[in-house]
Design a protein around this motif. Structure first.
Motif, mmCIF file in Angstrom:
data_model
loop_
_atom_site.group_PDB
_atom_site.id
_atom_site.type_symbol
_atom_site.label_atom_id
_atom_site.label_comp_id
_atom_site.label_asym_id
_atom_site.label_seq_id
_atom_site.Cartn_x
_atom_site.Cartn_y
_atom_site.Cartn_z
ATOM 1 N N THR A 1 0.809 -1.229 0.000
ATOM 2 C CA THR A 1 0.000 0.000 0.000
ATOM 3 C C THR A 1 0.839 1.275 0.000
ATOM 4 O O THR A 1 0.384 2.293 -0.511
ATOM 5 C CB THR A 1 -0.920 0.057 1.235
ATOM 6 O OG1 THR A 1 -0.144 0.308 2.406
ATOM 7 C CG2 THR A 1 -1.731 -1.223 1.380
ATOM 8 N N GLY B 1 0.946 3.211 2.121
ATOM 9 C CA GLY B 1 0.128 4.250 2.742
ATOM 10 C C GLY B 1 -0.287 5.289 1.718
ATOM 11 O O GLY B 1 -0.607 6.423 2.062
ATOM 12 N N LYS C 1 -0.002 10.492 4.539
ATOM 13 C CA LYS C 1 -0.593 10.151 5.828
ATOM 14 C C LYS C 1 -0.590 11.396 6.702
ATOM 15 O O LYS C 1 0.413 12.106 6.803
ATOM 16 C CB LYS C 1 0.233 9.034 6.484
ATOM 17 C CG LYS C 1 -0.256 8.558 7.811
ATOM 18 C CD LYS C 1 0.635 7.411 8.282
ATOM 19 C CE LYS C 1 0.607 7.313 9.782
ATOM 20 N NZ LYS C 1 1.650 6.461 10.305
ATOM 21 N N ARG D 1 -3.284 9.503 11.913
ATOM 22 C CA ARG D 1 -3.571 8.076 11.659
ATOM 23 C C ARG D 1 -4.391 7.867 10.392
ATOM 24 O O ARG D 1 -4.861 6.769 10.129
ATOM 25 C CB ARG D 1 -4.309 7.479 12.856
ATOM 26 C CG ARG D 1 -3.458 7.445 14.099
ATOM 27 C CD ARG D 1 -4.248 6.875 15.265
ATOM 28 N NE ARG D 1 -3.461 6.923 16.471
ATOM 29 C CZ ARG D 1 -3.016 5.864 17.104
ATOM 30 N NH1 ARG D 1 -3.304 4.669 16.653
ATOM 31 N NH2 ARG D 1 -2.314 5.991 18.198
ATOM 32 N N PHE D 2 -4.583 8.922 9.597
ATOM 33 C CA PHE D 2 -5.376 8.811 8.375
ATOM 34 C C PHE D 2 -4.490 8.746 7.137
ATOM 35 O O PHE D 2 -3.524 9.485 7.004
ATOM 36 C CB PHE D 2 -6.331 9.993 8.208
ATOM 37 C CG PHE D 2 -6.965 10.016 6.842
ATOM 38 C CD1 PHE D 2 -7.981 9.135 6.540
ATOM 39 C CD2 PHE D 2 -6.485 10.857 5.855
ATOM 40 C CE1 PHE D 2 -8.541 9.105 5.263
ATOM 41 C CE2 PHE D 2 -7.034 10.835 4.576
ATOM 42 C CZ PHE D 2 -8.066 9.965 4.288
ATOM 43 N N SER D 3 -4.866 7.865 6.245
ATOM 44 C CA SER D 3 -4.273 7.796 4.914
ATOM 45 C C SER D 3 -5.391 7.449 3.942
ATOM 46 O O SER D 3 -6.286 6.656 4.271
ATOM 47 C CB SER D 3 -3.197 6.716 4.847
ATOM 48 O OG SER D 3 -2.840 6.468 3.493
ATOM 49 N N TRP E 1 -3.879 -1.236 5.976
ATOM 50 C CA TRP E 1 -2.984 -0.538 5.046
ATOM 51 C C TRP E 1 -1.628 -0.162 5.640
ATOM 52 O O TRP E 1 -0.703 0.129 4.906
ATOM 53 C CB TRP E 1 -3.657 0.713 4.497
ATOM 54 C CG TRP E 1 -4.069 1.677 5.567
ATOM 55 C CD1 TRP E 1 -5.281 1.708 6.210
ATOM 56 C CD2 TRP E 1 -3.289 2.716 6.142
ATOM 57 N NE1 TRP E 1 -5.292 2.707 7.149
ATOM 58 C CE2 TRP E 1 -4.068 3.351 7.123
ATOM 59 C CE3 TRP E 1 -1.987 3.178 5.938
ATOM 60 C CZ2 TRP E 1 -3.601 4.403 7.884
ATOM 61 C CZ3 TRP E 1 -1.524 4.234 6.696
ATOM 62 C CH2 TRP E 1 -2.335 4.845 7.650
ATOM 63 N N GLY E 2 -1.489 -0.163 6.965
ATOM 64 C CA GLY E 2 -0.211 0.195 7.567
ATOM 65 C C GLY E 2 -0.213 -0.099 9.051
ATOM 66 O O GLY E 2 -1.153 0.255 9.750
ATOM 67 N N LEU F 1 4.862 0.255 5.446
ATOM 68 C CA LEU F 1 4.712 1.311 4.439
ATOM 69 C C LEU F 1 5.886 1.293 3.466
ATOM 70 O O LEU F 1 5.839 1.957 2.433
ATOM 71 C CB LEU F 1 4.596 2.680 5.101
ATOM 72 C CG LEU F 1 3.384 2.868 6.014
ATOM 73 C CD1 LEU F 1 3.342 4.292 6.544
ATOM 74 C CD2 LEU F 1 2.091 2.514 5.315
ATOM 75 N N ARG G 1 6.686 11.462 -0.734
ATOM 76 C CA ARG G 1 5.902 10.950 0.390
ATOM 77 C C ARG G 1 5.618 12.134 1.306
ATOM 78 O O ARG G 1 6.491 12.967 1.522
ATOM 79 C CB ARG G 1 6.663 9.886 1.168
ATOM 80 C CG ARG G 1 6.721 8.532 0.486
ATOM 81 C CD ARG G 1 7.563 7.583 1.328
ATOM 82 N NE ARG G 1 7.546 6.253 0.787
ATOM 83 C CZ ARG G 1 7.002 5.196 1.394
ATOM 84 N NH1 ARG G 1 6.437 5.323 2.568
ATOM 85 N NH2 ARG G 1 7.025 4.021 0.841
ATOM 86 N N GLY H 1 4.090 12.427 5.140
ATOM 87 C CA GLY H 1 3.553 11.791 6.343
ATOM 88 C C GLY H 1 3.734 10.285 6.376
ATOM 89 O O GLY H 1 3.980 9.721 7.426
ATOM 90 N N ALA H 2 3.617 9.622 5.261
ATOM 91 C CA ALA H 2 3.814 8.167 5.172
ATOM 92 C C ALA H 2 5.286 7.922 4.867
ATOM 93 O O ALA H 2 5.655 7.423 3.813
ATOM 94 C CB ALA H 2 2.915 7.559 4.097
#
Length: 149
Positions: free
Chosen positions: A85, A87, A91, A94-96, A105-106, A121, A131, A133-134
């Motif tokens: 994924t 991510g 990200k 905690r949201f992606s 997904w992570g 990730l 990238r 955040g992820a």
């Protein structure tokens, strides 16, 4: 072929036993088992052929959706490691947006029966070389023998 030339052992529907003293762990690897447009080539039965029933197994399966579809409640494999994924390379907290496509997904996920999936990730990028955040990650997972305590 590039990986083979570097001396890597490819587990394409195969396994490898890692031994330490009297202990052993089976690292079981399957080819991709993805949803379209990704190919479905995993052969979990072939990958585990010849393993003793009581052997501790760690499954390497690239696409984390394989875990819910074919591992949880269908096998006794306690730990599955996946990726795929990234991510979605984005990200915030905690949201992606990966969550819109992948229930797992992570990070770590534990099923009601105790089977665990860890989704990395990873390091690379897909489509766009950025990238946010992820961040790239290399995961360290420590296994402990509960019976030895």
């Amino acid at each position: 072929q590039t990986e083979r030339n570097m001396g890597w052992r490819l587990l394409l529907n195969a396994h490898h036993i890692v031994r330490r003293g009297n202990d052993s762990i089976a690292i079981v690897g399957v080819e991709n088992e993805g949803r379209p447009p990704f190919p479905a080539r995993a052969d979990l039965k072939r990958a585990q052929r010849g393993l003793d029933d009581g052997c501790f197994r760690i499954l390497l399966s690239h696409d984390p959706t394989h875990w819910r579809r074919a591992i949880v409640d269908s096998t006794t494999i306690p730990l599955t490691l996946s990726g795929h994924t990234h991510g979605m390379q984005f990200k915030v907290g905690r949201f992606s947006p990966a969550a819109w496509f992948y229930p797992e997904w992570g990070g770590a996920y534990v099923a009601a029966n105790g089977q665990t999936l860890h989704v990395s990730l990873g390091m690379g990028a897909v489509l766009l070389p950025f990238r946010l955040g992820a961040w790239p990650e290399i995961n360290l997972i420590v296994l402990e023998n509960k019976q030895a305590k």
